[in-house]
Design a protein around this motif. Structure first.
Motif, PDB file in Angstrom:
ATOM      1  N   TYR A  85       0.838  -1.200   0.000  1.00 48.83           N
ATOM      2  CA  TYR A  85       0.000   0.000   0.000  1.00 48.83           C
ATOM      3  C   TYR A  85       0.874   1.253   0.000  1.00 48.83           C
ATOM      4  O   TYR A  85       0.552   2.246  -0.669  1.00 48.83           O
ATOM      5  CB  TYR A  85      -0.924   0.001   1.226  1.00 48.83           C
ATOM      6  CG  TYR A  85      -2.017  -1.027   1.149  1.00 48.83           C
ATOM      7  CD1 TYR A  85      -3.178  -0.786   0.419  1.00 48.83           C
ATOM      8  CD2 TYR A  85      -1.899  -2.260   1.786  1.00 48.83           C
ATOM      9  CE1 TYR A  85      -4.183  -1.739   0.324  1.00 48.83           C
ATOM     10  CE2 TYR A  85      -2.899  -3.223   1.710  1.00 48.83           C
ATOM     11  CZ  TYR A  85      -4.042  -2.953   0.977  1.00 48.83           C
ATOM     12  OH  TYR A  85      -5.029  -3.895   0.881  1.00 48.83           O
TER      13      TYR A  85
ATOM     14  N   LEU B 181      -6.470  -6.815  -3.298  1.00 42.53           N
ATOM     15  CA  LEU B 181      -6.050  -6.091  -2.098  1.00 42.53           C
ATOM     16  C   LEU B 181      -6.150  -7.044  -0.914  1.00 42.53           C
ATOM     17  O   LEU B 181      -7.244  -7.479  -0.551  1.00 42.53           O
ATOM     18  CB  LEU B 181      -6.946  -4.877  -1.829  1.00 42.53           C
ATOM     19  CG  LEU B 181      -7.043  -3.773  -2.886  1.00 42.53           C
ATOM     20  CD1 LEU B 181      -7.790  -2.572  -2.315  1.00 42.53           C
ATOM     21  CD2 LEU B 181      -5.674  -3.356  -3.395  1.00 42.53           C
TER      22      LEU B 181
ATOM     23  N   ALA C  62      -5.201   3.194  -4.463  1.00 40.56           N
ATOM     24  CA  ALA C  62      -5.769   1.859  -4.720  1.00 40.56           C
ATOM     25  C   ALA C  62      -6.977   1.962  -5.637  1.00 40.56           C
ATOM     26  O   ALA C  62      -7.192   1.105  -6.514  1.00 40.56           O
ATOM     27  CB  ALA C  62      -6.146   1.191  -3.403  1.00 40.56           C
TER      28      ALA C  62
END
Length: 893
Positions: free
Chosen positions: A523, A542, A559
């Motif tokens: 991340y 994810l 993201a």
């Protein structure tokens, strides 16, 4: 603030939540009732606190109690001294109530079976109190709250009279005049009561008998006419219009204390109705995907059967009320039916002009009017007389998503393990969704094998050929776990990691990415590598997707910018308990499905402010895209091993890495001039120091400054503990160092929101017993930190579902002995064992040696000093290689 929590065992408990969780605070009396028992709290909320504004979780529990008390009033005519029969849980109503539940902690444990248990506890309490009350059901309920009064002596009957087509219904009022020899209520015409209660001395009894009729007459013109004319005491023949007026007023009659008996076809005041039938389906018979446009058709049906044009004309030309159609009486409100037909015909014209997207169709089918303005487009009358269904093609897609058992695929080629049945189901579900282009969330409990299900999907996608790489985004602490699992179970997958801890990280670029099957990043790296968000991926996964629950952070925004054919979120944390988290997750998975944050917020407010709050539309909308299996599910747990061991790889902080390197250099200098016992003492001392550094720099320095950001293990512990806390599960944390036990407990208390327990060699025998009893109770402390020697024997701690070895005792037998404090006789749940290992350090090499030579290790590393004994016998070069720091592996960049 206080809120209700559903425990993993399905029980209701009151717990304190952070301020701002709700605007309403339950009264002291209500909280005291809940502390006595959940059933007493529920009863109090619907009686003494019936008019109080409550937080959503309390309001939901109150709605179940209201349903129970309403059923009680309808089901019994018991008077003083008579026993009240058990009121069985209404399965259909409780199934629906599960969907209507608001977000609350423990919502994942709510099932109709759990609600049935609440119901039975409530029923047992109420019937026990009625048995002791002198006034029977009516007196008891009237005492608890005037709203819950029920006399139950007078019954209104409506029956069909097929002999008379002009007046096809018959009405009769009766009163209950004792019991038959068979124990059934004896009904007699109400007119006979005038004779039976004749005389002044029976005047009070007569007034009491007619009190419900009098109450009904105050609100019903129909009853008022019957009373004023005296017709209420005689049998009557009624037209369909009169019968319909009566049927519509049933709730009013029952709230007045009357019993009402009507024909079976008036099902729970939901008679057969013709409805405007709206069907949404795929246009292409060959298949459907998220980018497909849907077709939209409007018709009219009765009980799912399409009506012919002449039958529709008959309905629209009728005067309304009750109309005979297809051999049965149906309810018709001509104006509302016409209004609904007009609305959907207009929508049909708009769809033909503009098209209908997949997500628009999903919102229509679920009844979730998320987008601004949709609530004005679909008034109550239109919803009431409409029925939206999915056509065969779309229905098959939704059924496969909602019921993933139909997708139990065989394991893909190249998978080096056997999938458990529920894992094959999960893999099949992921495969089905990925090939549709839908974003889905795999939200299985920790320990159920989410990783292996995703790896199976990646192997399946590899069969499509060398097309596009997939992207996996993980917390930095999980890179080693994923690399290990991929190498073990899918060695045929080509892999690259874009992270400073990997030597080859800088070699990955947009031009080379698609030469791999999978790119792994973190991340944190998403915001540092623009090309990752600009590249088009076959699949984006994810892991620990709760990392994007805060929609305002840079990593969340990055993201959501990722471009992919399909998306998967993996998390063990409940996704439905906090609405803001749910929106952010779906904004990644299926952007637009839940509208913008502002639109979603307005939609939630409308749900909450409705006269009967229900989250069913939202549940229906998101349910197809979330697969969640719990370890408590009997269909899953029967297939689980007794305990599952996983490695929790941890990185060192920069401060830890510097201290570790300095200690290794110091050991090298000391070894140059040491031998014999002196050398052995130096090795043992420095090994102990290296262990302490891996735990936290403060443990070596003795400063007491146990800041979480200075230790990779503390950060990894926080990630695991957050998930355990979200599941309301309990954990044992073992350490061999007494001095770090209290700092660990203080840190964990900030994660769980309440204190835990600490046990070490200095804990008295009496205290040990008290601590065990506290931990074993359902609402006891959520975690227990134990020194390995003090907690390794003689304790029964089966309340724990997780065992965490914070630092490793290098004798596997001692570790297993400690693990068995949780996994032993009496344990009814799968136990997940987390073994912490600092990458690139002596901890990782000892762990590898144990795994490689387990049987030999049990002997070689045996003894009170564990693995340290073996290490003291190594020559200097071998020892220094064994303890040296691999900087790339050890730090998180």
């Amino acid at each position: 603030m206080h809120d209700l929590t559903i425990t993993p065992q399905g029980h209701l408990l009151v717990r304190e939540e952070p301020l701002g969780a709700s605007k309403q605070e339950p009264s002291k009396g209500l909280l005291e009732a809940y502390h006595a028992s959940a059933a007493r709290g529920m009863l109090y909320s619907a009686s003494e606190a019936a008019d109080a504004a409550l937080p959503p979780s309390f309001e939901f529990a109150r709605s179940i109690t209201r349903l129970y008390l309403t059923t009680l009033c309808k089901a019994t005519t018991a008077e003083s001294g008579e026993s009240v029969p058990e009121i069985p849980p209404p399965a259909a109503d409780l199934d629906r109530a599960v969907l209507q539940a608001p977000p609350m902690t423990g919502l994942e444990y709510l099932t109709s079976e759990v609600l049935a248990t609440w119901w039975r506890d409530l029923d047992s309490l109420v019937r026990g109190e009625i048995a002791k009350h002198s006034g029977g059901v009516s007196g008891y309920l009237r005492e608890r709250n005037p709203h819950w009064r029920f006399v139950g002596r007078v019954t209104f009957h409506l029956a069909e009279n097929k002999q008379n087509p002009d007046y096809p219904f018959a009405f009769l009022a009766t009163f209950a005049n004792g019991l038959t020899p068979q124990g059934k209520v004896r009904h007699e015409p109400l007119g006979r009561a005038l004779q039976q209660y004749a005389g002044e001395r029976n005047r009070a009894a007569m007034l009491n008998l007619l009190l419900p009729v009098s109450r009904a007459a105050e609100s019903s013109e129909l009853v008022q006419r019957l009373v004023d004319s005296g017709e209420i005491y005689s049998p009557l023949a009624w037209s369909p219009r009169e019968a319909y007026e009566f049927l519509r007023a049933i709730p009013l009659f029952e709230s007045s204390g009357l019993i009402v008996r009507v024909p079976d076809w008036w099902h729970a005041q939901k008679p057969p109705r013709p409805r405007v039938s709206v069907k949404i389906d795929s246009k292409n018979t060959a298949g459907i995907n998220v980018d497909a446009m849907l077709q939209f058709s409007v018709d009219m049906s009765l009980d799912g059967e399409t009506l012919a044009p002449d039958e529709i004309a008959q309905l629209l030309e009728s005067s309304g009320g009750l109309v005979p159609l297809k051999g049965k009486w149906v309810e018709v409100d001509r104006e509302k039916l016409q209004e609904a037909l007009k609305h959907w015909k207009e929508v049909e014209r708009d769809v033909r002009r503009e098209g209908l997207s997949f997500f628009e169709g999903m919102r229509l089918l679920s009844g979730a009017n998320v987008l601004e303005g949709e609530e004005e487009e679909l008034p109550e009358a239109t919803r009431e007389w409409s029925g939206l269904t999915a056509g065969p093609g779309l229905d098959a897609v939704l059924e496969n998503l909602r019921s993933p058992g139909t997708q139990r695929e065989a394991a893909p080629p190249g998978l080096k393990t056997e999938l458990r049945p529920y894992q094959r189901t999960g893999y099949g579900w992921l495969r089905f969704a990925a090939r549709l282009g839908l974003g889905v969330c795999l939200a299985d409990d920790m320990g159920l094998g989410k990783t292996i299900q995703v790896i199976s999907l990646l192997l399946d996608l590899k069969r499509d050929g060398p097309n596009k790489a997939s992207l996996l985004v993980v917390p930095a602490s999980l890179i080693a776990n994923w690399k290990s699992e991929l190498a073990k179970f899918a060695p045929s997958l080509s892999l690259a990691v874009t992270h400073p801890s990997e030597v080859s990280a800088g070699k990955i670029s947009p031009d080379t990415a698609d030469s791999f099957d999978l790119i792994v990043t973190t991340y944190g790296m998403l915001v540092r590598q623009d090309w990752v968000t600009q590249h088009r991926w076959r699949l984006v996964v994810l892991d620990e997707a709760q990392a994007i629950k805060n929609s305002g952070t840079k990593q969340t925004r990055a993201a959501k910018e990722l471009a992919a054919d399909s998306r998967i979120a993996v998390t063990g944390t409940p996704v439905e308990n906090r609405l803001s988290d749910l929106w952010s997750l779906f904004d990644f998975l299926n952007p637009g499905l839940l509208g913008t944050a502002k639109q979603f917020g307005s939609f939630v407010k409308r749900l909450q402010s409705a006269s009967t709050p229900s989250f069913e539309p939202l549940r229906n909308l998101v349910r197809p895209y979330v697969l969640r299996r719990l370890k408590t599910d009997k269909r899953v747990i029967s297939d689980l091993p007794d305990k599952t061991e996983v490695k929790a790889y941890c990185a060192l902080s920069k401060h830890q890495a510097a201290l570790y390197q300095h200690t290794v250099e110091e050991l090298a200098r000391q070894l140059e001039h040491a031998d014999g016992l002196q050398r052995r003492g130096i090795v043992l001392a420095q090994l102990m120091r290296l262990k302490q550094i891996c735990n936290h720099p403060a443990q070596v320095a003795g400063t007491g400054d146990y800041a979480a950001d200075r230790s990779g293990k503390f950060r990894r512990l926080a990630e695991i503990a957050e998930e355990v806390a979200a599941r309301q599960e309990k954990a044992l944390v073992f350490t061999q160092f007494r001095e770090i036990a209290e700092p660990l407990a203080e840190f964990l208390a900030t994660i769980f929101g309440r204190p835990g327990l600490v046990l070490h060699g200095g804990t008295s025998v009496k205290k040990r017993k008290e601590f065990v009893d506290q931990f074993q109770s359902e609402d006891g402390p959520p975690f227990f930190v134990l020194s390995l020697k003090a907690g390794g024997t003689g304790l029964n701690l089966t309340a724990a579902a997780h065992v965490i070895h914070f630092d490793r005792w290098w004798n596997p037998a001692i570790e297993n002995q400690a693990t068995d404090r949780a996994f032993r006789i009496g344990q009814k749940k799968n136990v997940l064992v987390h073994k912490f290992v600092c990458r690139g350090t002596v901890e990782e090499r000892i762990d590898e040696m144990i795994a490689r030579k387990r049987r030999v290790a049990d002997e070689a590393l045996g003894g009170s000093d564990g693995g340290e004994v073996l290490l003291t016998e190594m020559d200097n070069d071998t020892l220094l290689k064994f303890v040296k720091l691999d900087l790339h592996q050890a730090t998180d960049g």
